[in-house]
Motif scaffolding. Structure first.
Motif, PDB file in Angstrom:
ATOM      1  N   ILE A  89       0.831  -1.209   0.000  1.00 44.87           N
ATOM      2  CA  ILE A  89       0.000   0.000   0.000  1.00 44.87           C
ATOM      3  C   ILE A  89       0.868   1.263   0.000  1.00 44.87           C
ATOM      4  O   ILE A  89       0.442   2.328  -0.422  1.00 44.87           O
ATOM      5  N   LEU A  90       2.130   1.144   0.431  1.00 46.04           N
ATOM      6  CA  LEU A  90       3.026   2.295   0.507  1.00 46.04           C
ATOM      7  C   LEU A  90       3.978   2.392  -0.680  1.00 46.04           C
ATOM      8  O   LEU A  90       4.609   3.420  -0.881  1.00 46.04           O
ATOM      9  N   SER A  91       4.099   1.324  -1.468  1.00 44.11           N
ATOM     10  CA  SER A  91       5.137   1.262  -2.486  1.00 44.11           C
ATOM     11  C   SER A  91       5.035   2.359  -3.537  1.00 44.11           C
ATOM     12  O   SER A  91       6.040   2.740  -4.126  1.00 44.11           O
ATOM     13  N   ASP A  92       3.843   2.896  -3.803  1.00 42.45           N
ATOM     14  CA  ASP A  92       3.714   3.933  -4.830  1.00 42.45           C
ATOM     15  C   ASP A  92       3.610   5.337  -4.249  1.00 42.45           C
ATOM     16  O   ASP A  92       3.398   6.291  -4.974  1.00 42.45           O
ATOM     17  N   LYS A  93       3.772   5.472  -2.958  1.00 39.25           N
ATOM     18  CA  LYS A  93       3.697   6.791  -2.314  1.00 39.25           C
ATOM     19  C   LYS A  93       5.089   7.261  -1.924  1.00 39.25           C
ATOM     20  O   LYS A  93       5.890   6.485  -1.432  1.00 39.25           O
ATOM     21  N   LYS A  94       5.341   8.538  -2.125  1.00 43.26           N
ATOM     22  CA  LYS A  94       6.618   9.118  -1.722  1.00 43.26           C
ATOM     23  C   LYS A  94       6.590   9.354  -0.211  1.00 43.26           C
ATOM     24  O   LYS A  94       5.650   9.945   0.312  1.00 43.26           O
ATOM     25  N   PRO A  95       7.646   8.902   0.506  1.00 42.81           N
ATOM     26  CA  PRO A  95       7.645   9.100   1.961  1.00 42.81           C
ATOM     27  C   PRO A  95       7.893  10.555   2.330  1.00 42.81           C
ATOM     28  O   PRO A  95       8.520  11.312   1.587  1.00 42.81           O
ATOM     29  N   ILE A 139      -1.728   7.225   5.307  1.00 42.00           N
ATOM     30  CA  ILE A 139      -2.643   6.549   4.393  1.00 42.00           C
ATOM     31  C   ILE A 139      -4.051   6.989   4.736  1.00 42.00           C
ATOM     32  O   ILE A 139      -4.527   6.760   5.848  1.00 42.00           O
ATOM     33  N   TYR A 140      -4.715   7.639   3.795  1.00 41.84           N
ATOM     34  CA  TYR A 140      -6.075   8.140   4.036  1.00 41.84           C
ATOM     35  C   TYR A 140      -7.103   7.139   3.603  1.00 41.84           C
ATOM     36  O   TYR A 140      -6.933   6.348   2.758  1.00 41.84           O
ATOM     37  N   TRP A 187       4.522   7.787   6.109  1.00 47.09           N
ATOM     38  CA  TRP A 187       3.454   7.933   5.142  1.00 47.09           C
ATOM     39  C   TRP A 187       2.154   8.089   5.934  1.00 47.09           C
ATOM     40  O   TRP A 187       2.027   7.499   7.011  1.00 47.09           O
TER      41      TRP A 187
END
Length: 140
Positions: A4-10, A139-140, A137
């Motif tokens: 779920i985090l792999s495509d979001k920039k930290p 996550i909403y 991150w």
């Protein structure tokens, strides 16, 4: 890394913290090595601003460079201007001159504007001071 985090920039927050750690209270179990229970209190400054409190369990012989600890601390304050809180889980180990430390945000622990937070914290000690880098991150 969680998919779920792999495509979001930290996001990253850095700063300094102070810590007060109580002397160990011996935890005795018949036939087992002694471990210690400590309470901790922290004040964070920088991108992470607020206070944390928690408990730590330790075992081993730190005076000989061989020991481990686990801890949970609960933070409340602001992170990047967002108000709320979350918990951090620690696992640290020292063995013959080598030290490892893993500190993760506890999944599901975020509240307020920090609901959905995930990430990890790195700690650096330098000349008696403690510094942190929090990579996270939301996550909403």
């Amino acid at each position: 890394m969680n998919s779920i985090l792999s495509d979001k920039k930290p996001l990253v927050a850095t700063g300094e913290f102070s810590i007060t750690l109580s002397p160990p209270e011996a935890v005795l179990r018949e036939g087992a090595p002694t471990s210690g229970r400590h309470t901790l209190s922290k004040t964070y400054q920088g991108g992470l601003q607020g206070r944390a409190s928690g408990e730590m369990l330790s075992a081993g012989q730190p005076q000989n460079g061989q020991a481990s600890y686990v801890a949970i601390e609960s933070f409340t304050g602001t992170l990047g201007g967002q108000r709320g809180g979350f918990s951090l889980a620690h696992f640290g180990e020292m063995d013959n001159g080598s030290e490892t430390l893993k500190v993760n945000i506890v999944p599901g622990s975020g509240n307020g504007e920090l609901t959905g937070i995930r990430g990890h914290l790195q700690i650096r000690r330098d000349t008696g001071k403690h510094f942190y880098t929090l990579t996270y991150w939301i996550i909403y």
